[in-house]
Design an enzyme around this catalytic site. Structure first.
Site, PDB file in Angstrom:
ATOM      1  N   PHE A 130      -0.847 -23.846   7.283  1.00 29.10           N
ATOM      2  CA  PHE A 130      -1.398 -24.980   6.538  1.00 29.10           C
ATOM      3  C   PHE A 130      -0.858 -26.323   7.029  1.00 29.10           C
ATOM      4  CE2 PHE A 130       2.637 -24.777   4.264  1.00 29.10           C
ATOM      5  CZ  PHE A 130       2.899 -26.116   4.004  1.00 29.10           C
ATOM      6  N   GLU A 134      -5.995 -20.780   4.422  1.00 23.91           N
ATOM      7  CA  GLU A 134      -6.924 -20.909   3.301  1.00 23.91           C
ATOM      8  C   GLU A 134      -6.554 -22.086   2.391  1.00 23.91           C
ATOM      9  OE1 GLU A 134      -4.703 -18.682   4.042  1.00 23.91           O
ATOM     10  OE2 GLU A 134      -4.265 -17.261   2.442  1.00 23.91           O
ATOM     11  N   CYS A 190       7.521 -27.607  11.221  1.00 20.31           N
ATOM     12  CA  CYS A 190       8.403 -26.633  11.868  1.00 20.31           C
ATOM     13  C   CYS A 190       9.376 -27.331  12.798  1.00 20.31           C
ATOM     14  CB  CYS A 190       7.597 -25.602  12.636  1.00 20.31           C
ATOM     15  SG  CYS A 190       6.774 -26.323  14.041  1.00 20.31           S
ATOM     16  N   GLU A 222      14.733 -20.757   5.763  1.00 22.51           N
ATOM     17  CA  GLU A 222      13.923 -21.969   5.892  1.00 22.51           C
ATOM     18  C   GLU A 222      13.494 -22.429   4.499  1.00 22.51           C
ATOM     19  OE1 GLU A 222       9.913 -21.422   7.464  1.00 22.51           O
ATOM     20  OE2 GLU A 222      10.119 -23.277   8.592  1.00 22.51           O
TER      21      GLU A 222
HETATM   22  P1  NAD Z   1       2.087 -18.424   6.433  1.00 24.71           P
HETATM   23  O1  NAD Z   1       2.853 -17.460   7.265  1.00 24.71           O
HETATM   24  O2  NAD Z   1       2.086 -18.250   4.968  1.00 24.71           O
HETATM   25  O3  NAD Z   1       0.537 -18.412   6.861  1.00 24.71           O
HETATM   26  C1  NAD Z   1       0.145 -18.520   8.214  1.00 24.71           C
HETATM   27  C2  NAD Z   1      -1.170 -17.771   8.412  1.00 24.71           C
HETATM   28  O4  NAD Z   1      -0.966 -16.375   8.115  1.00 24.71           O
HETATM   29  C3  NAD Z   1      -2.272 -18.252   7.475  1.00 24.71           C
HETATM   30  O5  NAD Z   1      -3.472 -18.333   8.192  1.00 24.71           O
HETATM   31  C4  NAD Z   1      -2.320 -17.189   6.388  1.00 24.71           C
HETATM   32  O6  NAD Z   1      -3.601 -17.020   5.836  1.00 24.71           O
HETATM   33  C5  NAD Z   1      -1.890 -15.947   7.122  1.00 24.71           C
HETATM   34  N1  NAD Z   1      -1.175 -15.000   6.232  1.00 24.71           N
HETATM   35  C6  NAD Z   1      -0.459 -15.291   5.122  1.00 24.71           C
HETATM   36  N2  NAD Z   1       0.050 -14.172   4.583  1.00 24.71           N
HETATM   37  C7  NAD Z   1      -0.338 -13.141   5.364  1.00 24.71           C
HETATM   38  C8  NAD Z   1      -0.115 -11.728   5.326  1.00 24.71           C
HETATM   39  N3  NAD Z   1       0.624 -11.166   4.373  1.00 24.71           N
HETATM   40  N4  NAD Z   1      -0.656 -10.989   6.295  1.00 24.71           N
HETATM   41  C9  NAD Z   1      -1.387 -11.539   7.276  1.00 24.71           C
HETATM   42  N5  NAD Z   1      -1.639 -12.873   7.359  1.00 24.71           N
HETATM   43  C10 NAD Z   1      -1.118 -13.669   6.420  1.00 24.71           C
HETATM   44  O7  NAD Z   1       2.590 -19.892   6.860  1.00 24.71           O
HETATM   45  P2  NAD Z   1       2.224 -21.281   6.182  1.00 24.71           P
HETATM   46  O8  NAD Z   1       2.902 -21.392   4.873  1.00 24.71           O
HETATM   47  O9  NAD Z   1       0.760 -21.528   6.256  1.00 24.71           O
HETATM   48  O10 NAD Z   1       2.907 -22.273   7.233  1.00 24.71           O
HETATM   49  C11 NAD Z   1       4.251 -22.645   7.177  1.00 24.71           C
HETATM   50  C12 NAD Z   1       5.094 -21.809   8.103  1.00 24.71           C
HETATM   51  O11 NAD Z   1       4.628 -21.946   9.452  1.00 24.71           O
HETATM   52  C13 NAD Z   1       6.551 -22.255   8.139  1.00 24.71           C
HETATM   53  O12 NAD Z   1       7.366 -21.125   8.197  1.00 24.71           O
HETATM   54  C14 NAD Z   1       6.643 -23.051   9.428  1.00 24.71           C
HETATM   55  O13 NAD Z   1       7.940 -23.144   9.988  1.00 24.71           O
HETATM   56  C15 NAD Z   1       5.724 -22.280  10.299  1.00 24.71           C
HETATM   57  N6  NAD Z   1       5.261 -23.072  11.436  1.00 24.71           N
HETATM   58  C16 NAD Z   1       5.757 -22.740  12.660  1.00 24.71           C
HETATM   59  C17 NAD Z   1       5.378 -23.472  13.766  1.00 24.71           C
HETATM   60  C18 NAD Z   1       5.903 -23.119  15.128  1.00 24.71           C
HETATM   61  O14 NAD Z   1       5.303 -23.517  16.106  1.00 24.71           O
HETATM   62  N7  NAD Z   1       6.995 -22.375  15.243  1.00 24.71           N
HETATM   63  C19 NAD Z   1       4.480 -24.536  13.617  1.00 24.71           C
HETATM   64  C20 NAD Z   1       3.993 -24.831  12.348  1.00 24.71           C
HETATM   65  C21 NAD Z   1       4.389 -24.081  11.260  1.00 24.71           C
END
Ligand code: NAD
Length: 498
Positions: free
Chosen positions: A149, A176, A281, A383
């Site tokens: 997101f 989403e 991140c 985190e």
């Molecule tokens: P998230 O892991 O909740 O969601 C990421 C994606 O995974 C979404 O599209 C979501 O729909 C999907 N998802 C969620 N739960 C799932 C499940 N149980 N099984 C399969 N798919 C699932 O992450 P978020 O809250 O959207 O984003 C924040 C996180 O992303 C933080 O941890 C941040 O550090 C990380 N992030 C990392 C980078 C990087 O390059 N390392 C960059 C941006 C964000």
């Protein structure tokens, strides 16, 4: 109320979706729309649409593909204000920050415009008698991206910008929580001349992710999100024979040496720890001042600076940062603050309980500062992903440098110093993927590559830059001989060049 659909074969459709998720405006706390959550059959429909157009797109010469990317870049610029407003309304970050999100994605598109040059292979003339060898990079076919997101414009463009320029067709599964901008980007790609079906968007949650990971005709998956899910995507995707790059969470440290320019340090931490409400991140949520004097000065001046920070609605131009993405996420951040207090860290500034007049239902949280945090505390090890800055004091540079090196995450790290030697040695030795020297958010530019180490990234190939090209292509190597006469030699041993 707005309903967000998929985009499959150039057509907006809810497909076989039966469930929806609410889309909030974090500044008001109100539901402003719904997104349809897709099924495995929607993923299959998107793959079929992609397969129809990919062979021809992959055979289109790279200059023509680049022209679509150039046109898309122009459309991004022309639509910048609308996209930023749409992004802020769903994510909560302030408009200027949303423009930064789009701009960093646009820069990857600029990189992808150079695709004719980037795809040039290698050639060895006369590798043997009358033998030349050349290699070429070919697209994989249909590939997919799953995005978080927090950067709904930049991260989809990291992925589809490079993948499509390389000749692949793409299936995007956005978060989403803020799906409007990714969907709009796909519409703009159509307007730019991408064939219908080349870039498909399937909205959804775990159901869609699992369908992607198990689909036989998806060759590669690019993921960015939290570490547990990144690991799941990596292990499931690779077990199913896919190429996978899966970026995860982070806990970035900023080491402050006694000779650092403290004015700059305070300004840098203020932006990097609290900008976008800490939902980056590459945020800087841990400060490691070296020596008691440096630590006392940093904590004193930082807490004073934090008093000047303005938290506001995402459309407030004077606000430094806006609300966090959801009520649940705010509750999670607050629980980490509670944990830090229980673990014995000193809560110098408490951002909880912020009430913004007229926006009482918004997901706001003020900036928090902890002093005397230690490496054994759970609130340090995990985190938080919110506007919380933790100070871990160190006596020496060696002690300070061990903290990011030994932490489970290894995305980014920064060192603040006037000593070239200290910075150089630190950059060479630290066990982290991206390093800033007097740069608080060391996100590499588009023509370099982005990727952390340890639990911040699973898989060996980074996002965008030359590694992005490698991720989305496979190499073919041709060894050719054009003999002058009849070939008569026959051999049963492995050919060698004597
Ligand atoms: P998230 O892991 O909740 O969601 C990421 C994606 O995974 C979404 O599209 C979501 O729909 C999907 N998802 C969620 N739960 C799932 C499940 N149980 N099984 C399969 N798919 C699932 O992450 P978020 O809250 O959207 O984003 C924040 C996180 O992303 C933080 O941890 C941040 O550090 C990380 N992030 C990392 C980078 C990087 O390059 N390392 C960059 C941006 C964000």
């Amino acid at each position: 109320m707005r309903e967000l659909t998929h985009l499959i074969a150039g057509v907006a459709t809810k497909g076989d979706a039966q469930r929806t998720a609410d889309i909030f405006n974090p500044s008001t706390g109100a539901v402003q729309g719904k997104v349809w959550l897709g099924e495995a059959s929607d993923v299959d429909a998107a793959v079929k649409a992609a397969q129809k157009v990919q062979p021809e797109w992959g055979n289109t010469n790279p200059q023509r593909r680049a022209r679509v990317m150039f046109k898309f870049k122009e459309l991004l610029e022309a639509n910048m204000d609308d996209l930023a407003a749409m992004l802020s309304a769903e994510h909560g970050k302030v408009i200027a920050d949303s423009k930064g999100d789009i701009q960093r994605g646009l820069e990857v598109i600029e990189f992808a415009c150079g695709i004719p040059h980037l795809l040039k292979g290698e050639y060895s003339e006369g590798a043997g008698p009358g033998i030349d060898i050349y290699s070429m990079r070919q697209p994989l076919g249909v590939v997919a991206g799953i995005t978080p997101f927090n950067f709904p414009a930049m991260i989809p463009m990291w992925m589809f910008g490079v993948a499509i320029a390389c000749g692949n067709a793409f299936l995007l599964k956005p978060s989403e929580k803020d799906p409007s901008v990714p969907l709009r980007l796909a519409e703009l790609m159509l307007e730019a001349g991408a064939p219908e079906g080349l870039l498909n968007v399937v909205q959804g949650d775990k159901t869609v992710v699992d369908a992607i990971l198990h689909h036989d005709d998806i060759r590669a998956v690019s993921f960015v999100g939290s570490s547990d899910i990144a690991h799941y995507v990596y292990s499931t995707g690779t077990a199913n024979g896919k190429r996978v790059q899966a970026m995860g969470g982070a806990k970035n440290h900023g080491i402050i040496l006694p000779d650092a320019d403290m004015d700059q340090v305070i300004a840098d931490f203020s932006g990097a720890a609290f900008g976008s409400a800490g939902e980056r991140c590459m945020a800087l949520p841990v400060a490691v001042p070296v020596g008691k004097q440096t630590a006392d000065e940093f904590v004193g001046r930082m807490s004073e600076e934090m008093g000047k920070l303005k938290v506001g609605v995402s459309t407030d131009d004077s606000a430094h940062y806006g609300p966090v993405v959801s009520a649940a996420h705010r509750a999670k951040i607050e629980s980490y603050i509670e944990m830090g207090v229980k673990e014995g860290a000193d809560l110098v500034v408490d951002g909880r309980g912020l009430n913004l007049q007229g926006h009482e239902q918004g997901f706001f949280i003020g900036p928090s500062l902890f002093d005397n945090v230690t490496a054994s505390m759970q609130s340090y090890q995990e985190e938080i992903f919110g506007p919380v800055l933790q100070v871990v004091r160190a006596d020496t540079l060696e002690q300070a440098a061990r903290l990011p090196s030994e932490h489970q995450y290894g995305n980014g790290v920064a060192i603040f110093t006037r000593s070239g030697l200290a910075a150089r040695e630190f950059a060479a030795k630290v066990n982290v993927g991206m390093v800033g020297v007097n740069v608080p958010i060391p996100v590499p530019v588009a023509y370099h590559t982005f990727g952390g180490w340890k639990r911040s990234a699973f898989g060996d190939v980074n996002q965008h830059g030359p590694e992005g090209i490698r991720f989305y292509t496979k190499v073919k190597t041709v060894t050719q001989r054009w003999p002058s006469g009849d070939v008569t030699d026959q051999s049963f041993i492995i050919p060698t060049m004597k």
